[in-house]
Design an enzyme around this catalytic site. Structure first.
Site: not given
Length: 237
Positions: A76, A78
């Site tokens: 991922d 953020d």
């Protein structure tokens, strides 16, 4: 929270009880997850940062058995590769309004899927919502910072010839800025312009197909129980 598969010789077969997962429903934790149909291992403590995970990988990595070789890691972005800078509650309030935000939050204690929530809105409302979301994301670009330990971890994975991919619900502009600003490239790097987006398993399966590997040879690393853990569970549903 860390979930590991048969790549560890300490693994054991178990079902994850709902009351265990509910401990994390109001917290964003750094949680790598090996994709495996058979085995999951839950250690006593989650990793609080990618730096701690880097230390773990470097100190405990050993060549896995050929049938369960780790061949790729999908991240991922953020809050995992980058320091969290987007005020998501403020974004949700701006899109939904205060009353609707409180209602949706109460109905979704593990997190609000704002993109899914607005899918059935009228085209005009959708355009306004997407613009609001994009405005918050672009404000975050000015403050974009790499998470401590990311460069070291990527170097370690490269030294082991383990591929690196990325799946984010952020915009492609943010992914391109990350690559250009920090000089670290992930491939494939799928932003929300790739449909369907996580937690649908489509992006993860696309990366596995591109790499020509099986899902149980890949690890997903993220900070969201709803997006990053669910994408893995959905892969084997």
């Amino acid at each position: 929270m860390l979930l590991r598969s048969t790549l560890s010789h300490h693994s054991l077969s178990l079902q994850i009880p709902s009351h265990f997962l509910s401990k994390y429903q109001n917290h964003h934790k750094f949680m790598p997850l090996f994709l495996s149909k058979s085995f999951l291992f839950l250690p006593t403590r989650p990793f609080s940062s990618i730096s701690n995970f880097t230390s773990y990988m470097m100190s405990s990595f050993s060549p896995p058995k050929p049938k369960t070789r780790l061949r790729g890691v999908v991240f991922d972005m953020d809050g995992t590769l980058t320091v969290p800078v987007i005020d998501f509650p403020a974004m949700y309030r701006a899109v939904l309004g205060e009353d609707e935000y409180k209602r949706v939050k109460a109905e979704n204690p593990t997190g609000i899927d704002i993109l899914h929530h607005i899918e059935n809105w009228s085209p005009d409302l959708q355009r306004h919502a997407y613009q609001t979301i994009a405005d918050f994301e672009r404000q975050g670009l000015d403050r974009l910072q790499i998470m401590p330990g990311t460069a070291q971890l990527c170097g370690f994975l490269d030294s082991k010839k383990i591929r690196r991919g990325l799946i984010t619900r952020n915009i492609k502009e943010a992914v391109d800025l990350f690559h250009n600003r920090f000089g670290i490239t992930f491939s494939p790097a799928l932003s929300r312009e790739f449909r369907p987006y996580k937690p649908d398993p489509g992006p993860l399966l696309h990366i596995c197909s591109t790499w020509e590997v099986q899902p149980n040879e890949v690890m997903m690393v993220g900070d969201s129980l709803k997006d990053d853990i669910d994408v893995v569970f959905n892969t084997f549903r």
